[in-house]
Design an enzyme around this catalytic site. Sequence first.
Site, PDB file in Angstrom:
ATOM      1  N   LYS A  25      43.063   9.916  53.004  1.00 52.80           N
ATOM      2  CA  LYS A  25      42.776   8.127  53.883  1.00 52.80           C
ATOM      3  C   LYS A  25      43.194   7.737  52.787  1.00 52.80           C
ATOM      4  O   LYS A  25      42.061   6.945  51.781  1.00 52.80           O
ATOM      5  CB  LYS A  25      41.412   8.312  54.466  1.00 52.80           C
ATOM      6  CG  LYS A  25      41.754   7.022  55.295  1.00 52.80           C
ATOM      7  CD  LYS A  25      40.634   7.015  56.535  1.00 52.80           C
ATOM      8  CE  LYS A  25      40.498   6.235  58.060  1.00 52.80           C
ATOM      9  NZ  LYS A  25      40.627   4.410  56.631  1.00 52.80           N
ATOM     10  N   ILE A  26      44.313   6.464  53.096  1.00 53.27           N
ATOM     11  CA  ILE A  26      44.067   5.482  51.821  1.00 53.27           C
ATOM     12  C   ILE A  26      43.392   4.250  52.375  1.00 53.27           C
ATOM     13  O   ILE A  26      43.553   3.362  53.383  1.00 53.27           O
ATOM     14  CB  ILE A  26      45.507   4.943  51.667  1.00 53.27           C
ATOM     15  CG1 ILE A  26      46.448   6.517  51.729  1.00 53.27           C
ATOM     16  CG2 ILE A  26      46.242   3.847  51.503  1.00 53.27           C
ATOM     17  CD1 ILE A  26      46.342   6.871  50.659  1.00 53.27           C
TER      18      ILE A  26
END
Length: 288
Positions: A25-26
């Site tokens: 997850k960025i």
Amino acid sequence: MFVEPMLLATAPAPFSDSRYIFEPKIDGHRLIFSQKNGAVRLYTRHNNDCTRQYPEIAGALFPHDIVLDGEIACVDPATGISDFESVMTRFQAKKADKVAALIRTLPSTFVIFDVLQYNGKDLRKLPLMQRKEILASIPLPSVSFGVVPFIEGAGEALFEQIEAQAMEGVVGKRKDSAYETGRRSDNWRKVINWSYADVFITGYRKEEFGWLAAVPALDNAKMRPAGIIELGANPTHKKAFYNVVKPLITGEDRNFVYVEPRIRARVKMRNWTKSGMLRSPVFERFII
């Protein structure tokens, strides 16, 4: 054109499943990239146009018209991890001279994880893995673009790596999932890598719910503010708090009632900000 993004459901814990792929997850903000007839527009998940904030993204063209879904990231060169505060600095800059300066000091990257339209075709009803294949075949227009990596099945192993690097979390996506516009679906599930902290409650809002949080200052002689807890407390927690807080009140102003730092709580959060504040704190329990 703006396309409402598919939204993530929340998984209670890391999981592995051969029907899913798993992506890091960025830690940035969602971005819809739209190129039509050679003109590029950039949109947040809430349909706010942010084209002028990211000229290094908006100025690059793909071979054909395209709509992409991904995240804006600002990668810390020391860690290789996106820094959310840097992303917010870029997002909040609107004046051209400020943006031009930030391109040099805080360059942004568009990290792509889905292709929704390409060369006149709407791809949203295709299975995710077919969309991933199409995305992998499209040449990226500049070094300001990247594609998020993924692994198949091994979500718990990826989450362990994410924890070790203090990254934001993991997203699991069903391989056969269509792109469900504008709604949350269990076909896409996020697992947040929470951090935890013990804080003192030093006040509360008079109107909408919110508990002021504080932690001991470096010299431990006094408290310093650490943010406002707005999430996580259920009616039982709130009732217990208001039943005991009245003798602890020390003063008030227009918005808050202040209390002695006697009540302690455990919170979960995304991380500490650079200014020492809790980022997105969620109440977990009282510490007795």
